[in-house]
Design an enzyme around this catalytic site. Structure first.
Site, PDB file in Angstrom:
ATOM      1  N   GLU A  86       7.084  -4.341   2.303  1.00 58.92           N
ATOM      2  CA  GLU A  86       5.673  -3.659   2.081  1.00 58.92           C
ATOM      3  C   GLU A  86       4.769  -3.987   3.321  1.00 58.92           C
ATOM      4  O   GLU A  86       4.136  -3.048   3.766  1.00 58.92           O
ATOM      5  CB  GLU A  86       5.095  -4.438   0.849  1.00 58.92           C
ATOM      6  CG  GLU A  86       3.549  -4.403   0.645  1.00 58.92           C
ATOM      7  CD  GLU A  86       2.941  -5.516   0.310  1.00 58.92           C
ATOM      8  OE1 GLU A  86       1.785  -5.612   1.003  1.00 58.92           O
ATOM      9  OE2 GLU A  86       3.172  -6.187  -0.345  1.00 58.92           O
ATOM     10  N   HIS A  87       4.933  -5.010   3.856  1.00 56.13           N
ATOM     11  CA  HIS A  87       4.194  -5.058   5.167  1.00 56.13           C
ATOM     12  C   HIS A  87       4.676  -4.366   6.355  1.00 56.13           C
ATOM     13  O   HIS A  87       3.816  -3.427   7.128  1.00 56.13           O
ATOM     14  CB  HIS A  87       4.536  -6.827   5.898  1.00 56.13           C
ATOM     15  CG  HIS A  87       3.577  -7.705   5.456  1.00 56.13           C
ATOM     16  ND1 HIS A  87       2.883  -8.445   6.194  1.00 56.13           N
ATOM     17  CD2 HIS A  87       3.373  -8.392   4.140  1.00 56.13           C
ATOM     18  CE1 HIS A  87       2.300  -9.507   5.627  1.00 56.13           C
ATOM     19  NE2 HIS A  87       2.598  -9.134   4.257  1.00 56.13           N
ATOM     20  N   GLU A 163       1.694 -16.171   6.202  1.00 58.55           N
ATOM     21  CA  GLU A 163       1.107 -15.954   4.894  1.00 58.55           C
ATOM     22  C   GLU A 163       1.661 -16.807   3.970  1.00 58.55           C
ATOM     23  O   GLU A 163       0.643 -17.480   3.116  1.00 58.55           O
ATOM     24  CB  GLU A 163       1.540 -14.627   4.820  1.00 58.55           C
ATOM     25  CG  GLU A 163       1.012 -14.228   3.204  1.00 58.55           C
ATOM     26  CD  GLU A 163       1.171 -12.833   2.787  1.00 58.55           C
ATOM     27  OE1 GLU A 163       2.002 -12.073   3.627  1.00 58.55           O
ATOM     28  OE2 GLU A 163       1.025 -12.447   1.704  1.00 58.55           O
TER      29      GLU A 163
END
Lengths: 464, 460
Positions: A86-87, A163
């Site tokens: 996704e990143h 993160e």
């Protein structure tokens, strides 16, 4: 605008203090809400399902592309790959240099983001309606043309490690949640964190990510949802133009490992010097809107509102207001899962109240529920509130898109979302009681305790 | 989970730039007037004013309101008073005790809440049209006849104390309280709006009642309403809801203040894998003529987006952090430029060095024409896409009123941003940005970061 920032901060505060506000909004919207979005749908020849939710308040549209894949589809040993991909979808394609995508978006006044959950990965942009074609072109491009090298993947993998530290490793409550999920599911991949175990995340490679992309990112495994100042008639030719030529990959239906019977309740406990206030939680496996005994799902939503829908709900009134055993006490039901839902209880004991006493009071509430059940009046009140939530849901550009996207990527249909109010109306006291008895079996649960490090004094006291 | 709290930057192809320039022209045209929101000024018989945007698409109404004067006015030793009042106004009023009041809100699915900022005390109401009369009446009771019964006062006090203890667990909360305490040692902005355990324990029912009597005056009140109601319907509701409040609040003053502790590095040791860093120095107030230039500049430096230089250098190129950002923080009596980042303990020193370098670079060289143009089209275009629920619009209208920007502000806003030039940014960067003056607070176990002095004492 600084004024906006101030107000945002204040709203976060309201959420803490006046829990009822959150619940009125939260409970009503979390599952597959109130069927009044009136979407239009069509499917392209390559299998891309398209949903249009008209909302003509302002000349703005939101485009979301949802993929029917999430962290529960990470291959064994490669937890975190769905989220890392996704990143990396914000890097380059065959026709775009790395990073160019976001630059173009922002220059056009667009806002964008993406998210990954157990069952879903979704990307979205919010733009002026005359930019819709631009974002469709960009989103279609990265559905099929993603290009990744180690130069993109390795620094971004570090970003995700940071993160993980920010979300989880620095936060004892999040670490406990992670342990609770790992204990609740004996076999199903929901036991792994969405962001991945750190050691597996750190060893993911460019090829791991690309293999996942090639396997799951395709029009026949995706849903395009456009909401805002648009109609299906206007959208259809654009969808054909930008997405229609992308070939299907015949993505196989998801089949995950199944849970064996649960025979023993689990308990986990985490102590940390960071913790000052102890907290308690319990998760039960529960049926969802597309898994297990589905008929229970609507009854469980009503039950959740009865137990935790505000300051006059059962748990808050009994534990916080009347018994003064807790500073907070609540519950939440998540039935939007492709495989298994959960029904959770949580709370924090009042100062001077031991964890044992708090847990006994919570258990007594659950026992009372299983013994005498809910009342007709409680059911009536909860249904009314849930149905009101369905009207509030229409006062927003994103609620409808979120509700329908979640439903379609977790095995439900647009019709399930649209007929949600009818199903809620049909819930009876008997069905709520039946659902409670089906779910609240201690062998189907994990209980988690978050505790401070034992103080020196306390240790001495224990060894007189 | 949201992966993209802050957007990456990158390099654009020439073809894409040409494509966008064309669109950029359109943007100003379509998003200006076309999306303009029609705001009516509604004045009731008693002279109570509200800004109204009618929108009858959904039978829902959202209201935001605020009184000037917030937690900064809490007496010394009674910090957290405004905050505690905000938590108790909906806990029983008039004939309804706490459970009866909350029960009524829940039965009718009405959202009512209050909030205390440093400079103002606000509230929010949202209701379905069918329950509108009851909603405004409950608000009237909360504002004019709050009960502050012992049971809810003690219950909420316990919750506030638990909240304080929990925020003291969080590195970000610790960093923030330390930063403000160091920057404003002798000013209410340096005291936590949510109080301290000692001050929360000290607040009495008398204090709570006095607050309501003195602070909530119609002369300090601002209101915005968005949704399913006409001006004609709203006016009498303004009178019946707010008309019973005193005409005037007790007068107050808050001193103008500039942050101290410039250039200091504070380290608060915690055994956690990631250090949380907060930094900032003096900035600019909302009424400063350079405000819009500073606003565009800070977007380029560290705003949440693609042109952010901090994101490019720290996240995209080096993978040092998930998010790094800077922003303007304008209080009524102080202006700040603030920022934050979180990174592994062994990478903090490097990250701080990069932040200082970006600060110095922008101060020395200003910004380029292309990045300025990009930042402007982002700020002008994205603003209107956010106005997409009655709540959101009401909230924006209230902040426009609090900032004293005028009822035509939404029409003027894009022009103010578009007028910013490269020369303006260069001048304002020299005026405002100074890496040597940045005050840093690091919470964690950072390697190679030396504190310049001890963090301010007292309960954090």
């Amino acid at each position: 605008m600084p004024g906006l920032a101030t107000i945002k901060r204040l709203e976060a505060h309201i959420i803490f203090i006046a829990a009822s506000i959150v619940f009125i909004a939260g409970v009503a919207f979390v599952p597959a809400q109130a069927g009044v979005f009136n979407p239009e749908t069509f499917t392209l020849e390559n299998g891309l399902q398209v949903v249009v939710i008209p909302n003509h308040r302002s000349p703005v549209v939101s485009q979301m592309v949802w993929y029917k894949v999430g962290s529960a589809d990470d291959p064994p040993g490669k937890s975190g790959v769905a989220h890392l991909l996704e990143h990396l979808m914000f890097k380059g394609t065959k026709v775009m240099a790395p990073g160019e995508y976001s630059k173009i978006l922002a220059r056009n006044g667009g806002r964008e983001n993406a998210f990954t959950s157990n069952d879903t990965t979704a990307y979205y942009q919010v733009v002026a309606v005359d930019r819709l074609e631009l974002v469709m072109k960009l989103e279609a491009d990265r559905m099929v043309n993603l290009v990744l090298t180690d130069a993109d993947v390795l620094p971004e993998r570090n970003v995700v490690v940071e993160e993980r530290r920010a979300r989880t490793d620095n936060n004892p409550a999040a670490l406990l949640d992670e342990q609770m999920s790992a204990a609740l599911y004996l076999n199903h991949p929901y036991r792994r964190p969405v962001i991945g175990w750190k050691h597996e995340l750190e060893s993911l490679t460019t090829e791991d990510v690309l293999a996942f992309y090639r396997r799951y990112y395709a029009p026949d495994n995706a849903i395009l949802i456009v909401s805002g100042d648009i109609t299906a008639d206007k959208l259809k030719p654009l969808a054909e133009k930008y997405y229609g030529s992308i070939p299907a990959r015949k993505v196989a239906k998801r089949v995950r490992l199944k849970e064996p019977p649960h025979r023993a309740a689990r308990r986990v406990q985490l102590r940390s010097p960071q913790v000052r206030e102890p907290r308690w939680g319990r998760d039960y496996l529960a049926p969802g809107f597309s898994s297990g005994e589905k008929r229970h799902a609507y009854a469980l939503e009503v039950l959740n509102d009865i137990l935790a829908g505000g300051a006059t709900s059962r748990l808050y009134r009994s534990l916080v207001v009347e018994q003064k055993i807790a500073v907070s006490a609540g519950a939440s039901y998540d039935g939007d899962a492709y495989d298994l839902g959960t029904f959770s209880f949580y709370g924090q004991p009042a100062a001077g109240i031991g964890m044992d006493r708090f847990e006994a009071a919570m258990d007594a509430e659950i026992a009372k529920l299983l013994g005498s059940g809910v009342t007709i009046n409680e059911v009536k009140r909860a249904k009314k509130r849930l149905l009101a939530g369905a009207i509030y849901a229409r006062d927003s550009l994103r609620r409808g898109a979120r509700a329908i996207g979640t439903a379609l990527t977790t095995g439900q249909t647009v019709d399930d979302v649209e007929t949600w109010p009818e199903h809620i109306k049909a819930v009876t006291r008997e069905r709520v009681n039946e659902a409670a008895r089906a779910v609240f079996k201690i062998s189907n649960s994990v209980t988690g305790l978050l505790l401070p490090e034992k103080a020196q004094k306390a240790q001495k006291a224990e060894q007189p | 989970m949201n992966a993209r709290a802050f957007m990456p930057g990158g390099r654009a192809f020439d073809s894409a730039i040409a494509f966008i320039v064309v669109l950029g022209v359109n943007l100003a045209v379509t998003l200006g007037p076309a999306a303009a929101i029609s705001i009516q000024r509604v004045v009731s018989e008693k002279g109570i004013e509200a800004w109204l945007v009618e929108d009858h698409a959904v039978p829902v109404l959202s209201m935001r309101f605020a009184f000037r004067g917030g937690a900064a006015l809490d007496a010394k030793g009674k910090e957290g008073l405004a905050d505690m009042v905000s938590s108790l106004l909906d806990e029983g009023a008039g004939p309804l005790d706490s459970q009866a009041f909350q029960g009524r809100l829940e039965d009718l699915s009405i959202s009512l809440g209050f909030m205390a900022g440093l400079d103002n005390f606000g509230g929010t109401l949202r209701t379905l049209s069918e329950n509108r009369a009851a909603a405004f009446d409950l608000l009237r009771l909360a504002l004019t006849r709050p009960r502050f019964d012992p049971e809810p006062v003690e219950r909420i006090r316990a919750q506030l104390l638990a909240h304080l203890a929990r925020s003291a667990e969080r590195p970000r909360g610790i960093a923030s309280r330390t930063w403000y305490k160091a920057a404003f040692p002798d000013h209410p902005y340096g005291r936590p709006a949510e109080g301290t355990p000692a001050s929360i324990k000290r607040i009495t029912a008398r204090d709570l009642k006095d607050f309501v009597a003195r602070r909530l005056g119609r002369d300090n009140l601002m209101i915005s309403v968005v949704g399913d109601i006409s001006a004609k319907e709203l006016a009498p509701l303004l009178d019946s809801t707010f008309g019973g409040l005193p005409a005037r609040a007790q007068p107050f003053t808050v001193a103008e203040v500039a942050p101290t502790a410039a250039g200091e590095m504070f380290v608060i040791e915690k055994d956690i894998p990631q250090s949380v860093v907060m930094f900032g120095h003096r900035g600019i107030k909302r009424d400063d003529p350079d405000y819009y230039t500073a606003y565009v500049m800070i977007r380029i430096l560290g705003g949440g987006g693609f042109t952010s230089r901090l994101t490019e250098e720290i996240r995209e190129k080096r993978g040092l952090a998930y998010s790094v950002y800077s922003y303007l923080s304008a209080f009524d009596h102080a202006g700040l430029i603030m920022g934050g980042v979180a990174t592994g303990n062994d990478r903090v020193a490097k990250t701080i060095e990069l932040i200082r370098a970006e600060w110095a670079k922008l101060r020395a060289k200003g910004v380029g024409a292309e990045e300025l143009a990009d930042a402007k089209t982002y700020l002008t275009g994205s603003f209107f896409t956010r106005l997409n629920s009655t709540r959101r619009i009401a909230s924006v209208l209230l902040s426009v009123q609090l900032d004293g920007l005028g009822i035509d502000y939404l029409e003027r806003r894009n022009g103010l941003i578009e007028a910013v030039t490269e020369a303006d940014v260069k001048r304002v960067a020299k005026r405002l940005l100074d890496p040597a003056k940045l005050t840093f607070v690091v919470v964690g176990a950072p390697e190679g970061v030396k504190p310049t002095r001890e963090a301010p004492a007292g309960k954090i």
